[in-house]
Design an enzyme around this catalytic site. Structure first.
Site, PDB file in Angstrom:
ATOM      1  N   ALA A 127      43.512  49.755  32.841  1.00  0.00           N
ATOM      2  CA  ALA A 127      42.819  48.556  32.354  1.00  0.00           C
ATOM      3  C   ALA A 127      42.016  47.881  33.463  1.00  0.00           C
ATOM      4  CB  ALA A 127      43.823  47.568  31.761  1.00  0.00           C
ATOM      5  N   ILE A 179      43.735  41.868  29.649  1.00  0.00           N
ATOM      6  CA  ILE A 179      44.327  42.880  28.769  1.00  0.00           C
ATOM      7  C   ILE A 179      45.501  43.581  29.466  1.00  0.00           C
ATOM      8  CG2 ILE A 179      43.866  45.119  27.672  1.00  0.00           C
ATOM      9  CD1 ILE A 179      40.975  44.044  27.126  1.00  0.00           C
ATOM     10  N   ASN A 215      44.451  42.267  44.016  1.00  0.00           N
ATOM     11  CA  ASN A 215      45.082  41.043  44.489  1.00  0.00           C
ATOM     12  C   ASN A 215      46.604  41.126  44.299  1.00  0.00           C
ATOM     13  OD1 ASN A 215      46.142  38.454  44.668  1.00  0.00           O
ATOM     14  ND2 ASN A 215      44.218  37.511  44.003  1.00  0.00           N
ATOM     15  N   SER A 275      47.091  42.548  36.499  1.00  0.00           N
ATOM     16  CA  SER A 275      47.322  41.175  36.968  1.00  0.00           C
ATOM     17  C   SER A 275      46.741  40.124  36.029  1.00  0.00           C
ATOM     18  CB  SER A 275      46.724  40.994  38.365  1.00  0.00           C
ATOM     19  OG  SER A 275      45.316  41.140  38.320  1.00  0.00           O
ATOM     20  N   GLY A 281      38.956  47.005  35.442  1.00  0.00           N
ATOM     21  CA  GLY A 281      37.540  47.141  35.104  1.00  0.00           C
ATOM     22  C   GLY A 281      36.743  45.929  35.543  1.00  0.00           C
ATOM     23  N   TYR A 329      27.310  49.449  32.590  1.00  0.00           N
ATOM     24  CA  TYR A 329      28.674  49.260  32.083  1.00  0.00           C
ATOM     25  C   TYR A 329      28.936  50.211  30.914  1.00  0.00           C
ATOM     26  CZ  TYR A 329      32.714  46.814  30.033  1.00  0.00           C
ATOM     27  OH  TYR A 329      33.951  46.499  29.514  1.00  0.00           O
ATOM     28  N   ASP A 341      42.970  49.163  45.338  1.00  0.00           N
ATOM     29  CA  ASP A 341      41.628  49.213  44.752  1.00  0.00           C
ATOM     30  C   ASP A 341      41.482  50.611  44.142  1.00  0.00           C
ATOM     31  OD1 ASP A 341      38.927  49.539  44.227  1.00  0.00           O
ATOM     32  OD2 ASP A 341      38.292  48.359  45.954  1.00  0.00           O
TER      33      ASP A 341
HETATM   34  P1  NDP Z   1      39.804  40.909  33.502  1.00  0.00           P
HETATM   35  O1  NDP Z   1      38.632  40.601  34.362  1.00  0.00           O
HETATM   36  O2  NDP Z   1      40.526  39.819  32.824  1.00  0.00           O
HETATM   37  O3  NDP Z   1      40.880  41.756  34.346  1.00  0.00           O
HETATM   38  C1  NDP Z   1      40.473  42.870  35.070  1.00  0.00           C
HETATM   39  C2  NDP Z   1      41.668  43.446  35.785  1.00  0.00           C
HETATM   40  O4  NDP Z   1      41.245  44.587  36.537  1.00  0.00           O
HETATM   41  C3  NDP Z   1      42.303  42.484  36.771  1.00  0.00           C
HETATM   42  O5  NDP Z   1      43.690  42.679  36.787  1.00  0.00           O
HETATM   43  C4  NDP Z   1      41.693  42.899  38.110  1.00  0.00           C
HETATM   44  O6  NDP Z   1      42.549  42.517  39.170  1.00  0.00           O
HETATM   45  C5  NDP Z   1      41.644  44.427  37.898  1.00  0.00           C
HETATM   46  N1  NDP Z   1      40.673  45.116  38.747  1.00  0.00           N
HETATM   47  C6  NDP Z   1      39.325  44.957  38.782  1.00  0.00           C
HETATM   48  N2  NDP Z   1      38.780  45.776  39.685  1.00  0.00           N
HETATM   49  C7  NDP Z   1      39.797  46.496  40.232  1.00  0.00           C
HETATM   50  C8  NDP Z   1      39.873  47.511  41.214  1.00  0.00           C
HETATM   51  N3  NDP Z   1      38.787  47.990  41.843  1.00  0.00           N
HETATM   52  N4  NDP Z   1      41.087  48.022  41.524  1.00  0.00           N
HETATM   53  C9  NDP Z   1      42.207  47.572  40.903  1.00  0.00           C
HETATM   54  N5  NDP Z   1      42.199  46.612  39.964  1.00  0.00           N
HETATM   55  C10 NDP Z   1      41.007  46.077  39.637  1.00  0.00           C
HETATM   56  O7  NDP Z   1      39.255  41.991  32.460  1.00  0.00           O
HETATM   57  P2  NDP Z   1      39.787  42.378  30.989  1.00  0.00           P
HETATM   58  O8  NDP Z   1      41.246  42.250  30.910  1.00  0.00           O
HETATM   59  O9  NDP Z   1      38.943  41.698  30.017  1.00  0.00           O
HETATM   60  O10 NDP Z   1      39.360  43.918  30.972  1.00  0.00           O
HETATM   61  C11 NDP Z   1      40.313  44.971  31.045  1.00  0.00           C
HETATM   62  C12 NDP Z   1      39.598  46.265  30.671  1.00  0.00           C
HETATM   63  O11 NDP Z   1      39.130  46.153  29.333  1.00  0.00           O
HETATM   64  C13 NDP Z   1      38.360  46.555  31.519  1.00  0.00           C
HETATM   65  O12 NDP Z   1      38.264  47.932  31.731  1.00  0.00           O
HETATM   66  C14 NDP Z   1      37.207  46.097  30.659  1.00  0.00           C
HETATM   67  O13 NDP Z   1      36.030  46.793  30.950  1.00  0.00           O
HETATM   68  C15 NDP Z   1      37.750  46.447  29.284  1.00  0.00           C
HETATM   69  N6  NDP Z   1      37.125  45.704  28.194  1.00  0.00           N
HETATM   70  C16 NDP Z   1      37.239  44.338  28.125  1.00  0.00           C
HETATM   71  C17 NDP Z   1      36.638  43.664  27.072  1.00  0.00           C
HETATM   72  C18 NDP Z   1      36.739  42.178  26.909  1.00  0.00           C
HETATM   73  O14 NDP Z   1      36.097  41.650  25.986  1.00  0.00           O
HETATM   74  N7  NDP Z   1      37.505  41.466  27.710  1.00  0.00           N
HETATM   75  C19 NDP Z   1      35.859  44.378  26.045  1.00  0.00           C
HETATM   76  C20 NDP Z   1      35.833  45.805  26.213  1.00  0.00           C
HETATM   77  C21 NDP Z   1      36.448  46.429  27.260  1.00  0.00           C
HETATM   78  P3  NDP Z   1      42.004  42.222  40.665  1.00  0.00           P
HETATM   79  O15 NDP Z   1      40.755  41.395  40.516  1.00  0.00           O
HETATM   80  O16 NDP Z   1      43.122  41.538  41.353  1.00  0.00           O
HETATM   81  O17 NDP Z   1      41.743  43.550  41.262  1.00  0.00           O
END
Ligand code: NDP
Length: 260
Positions: free
Chosen positions: A107, A37, A58, A34, A109, A172, A80
């Site tokens: 993705a 990345i 969401n 959503s 996280g 983390y 979730d």
């Molecule tokens: P964002 O916070 O922008 O997006 C996170 C996404 O994960 C959202 O779509 C959120 O949607 C979803 N999400 C979180 N928790 C859950 C859950 N329990 N179940 C289902 N969906 C979930 O993060 P990024 O795009 O930055 O990160 C993506 C991945 O890349 C992660 O694993 C992060 O650890 C990793 N990463 C990111 C870095 C960065 O600099 N941005 C660096 C290194 C790794 P919703 O809240 O609606 O559930």
């Protein structure tokens, strides 16, 4: 010549695997699609002709991503990934409604950064359950259908801190280091069934997750800037489409790891 044409006809129209490859577009599931990345990955895969299932907690946000995708036949699902029953139900729905999965991108996280002495067990569990257990549950649920799909591939999103560690990110980085071991082991388990599993490790990428970071973090990056989600998506696509790469990790960090 007639025999050649007859053979091609039989291969394409009667063999289920070939029919899947040539007639239908590939089904890709992006967990955490959503925002950030995952959203960039969803957009790129849709542009390349995949049918997408975008998963996040969401539903509205996942729906907004789907509405912005190229092409039709995409779907948004609320789930979730840290909850086993929700994951089981979601992947059963995907199988029934859309068929066999070809690509899975994990993705989803979260980060709850704190020095270990100040980290509470609730935050620790939330991070481990979402980043590590969540990917295990989605891989397990998706694999059942991926074993029947030609060219099936998984990309888990790790992090450079899972390799190098970082102050304030003990939990983390443990979750991402765990994902490394998980990815390599799963790659071994399913290679004989032609399913590939790889890890992509981003550095600082401009998303909601890094919005609170000070701009001076940029100074630690040799390329002098944060990466864009679209730049990570390009690398995810490369791993998904590289038929002879499995059990590997690809770092996309503007050189950050060189200085850590
Ligand atoms: P964002 O916070 O922008 O997006 C996170 C996404 O994960 C959202 O779509 C959120 O949607 C979803 N999400 C979180 N928790 C859950 C859950 N329990 N179940 C289902 N969906 C979930 O993060 P990024 O795009 O930055 O990160 C993506 C991945 O890349 C992660 O694993 C992060 O650890 C990793 N990463 C990111 C870095 C960065 O600099 N941005 C660096 C290194 C790794 P919703 O809240 O609606 O559930």
């Amino acid at each position: 010549r007639h025999v050649f044409f007859l053979n091609s006809f039989l291969k394409v129209f009667l063999c289920p695997a070939a029919r899947c490859q040539f007639v239908m577009s590939r089904l890709a599931v992006v967990c955490g699609g959503s925002r950030g990345i995952g959203r960039a990955v969803s957009r790129l895969l849709a542009e390349r002709g995949c049918r997408l299932v975008v998963v996040s907690r969401n539903q509205e946000a996942a729906g907004a991503t789907v509405a912005s995708l190229h092409g039709a036949d995409h779907m948004a699902l609320s789930c979730d990934v840290s909850k086993e029953q929700e994951v089981q139900k979601t992947f059963q729905t995907i199988q029934k409604t859309c068929g066999n999965i070809c690509y899975l991108v994990n993705a989803a996280g979260i980060s709850r950064d704190a020095l270990l002495l100040r980290a509470g067990p609730e935050d620790m569990l939330a991070v481990l359950h979402t980043n590590l257990l969540g990917s295990m549950l989605t891989c397990r649920a998706a694999l059942r259908s991926m074993l029947h799909t030609q060219g099936a591939a998984i990309v888990n999103i790790g992090s450079v801190v899972g390799v190098k560690g970082n102050v304030g990110q003990c939990v983390y980085s443990a979750s991402k280091a765990g994902l490394r071991g998980f990815t390599r082991s799963l790659a071994k388990e399913v290679s004989s069934r032609n399913v590939r599993v790889n890890l992509l490790c981003p550095g600082f990428i401009r998303t909601d997750m890094t919005a609170a970071l000070q701009e001076d973090a940029v100074r630690s990056v040799p390329l002098g800037r944060f990466g864009e989600p679209e730049e990570v998506a390009q690398a995810v696509l490369f791993l998904l489409q590289s038929p002879y790469i499995t059990g590997q990790e690809l770092v996309v960090d503007g050189g950050l790891q060189l200085l850590m």
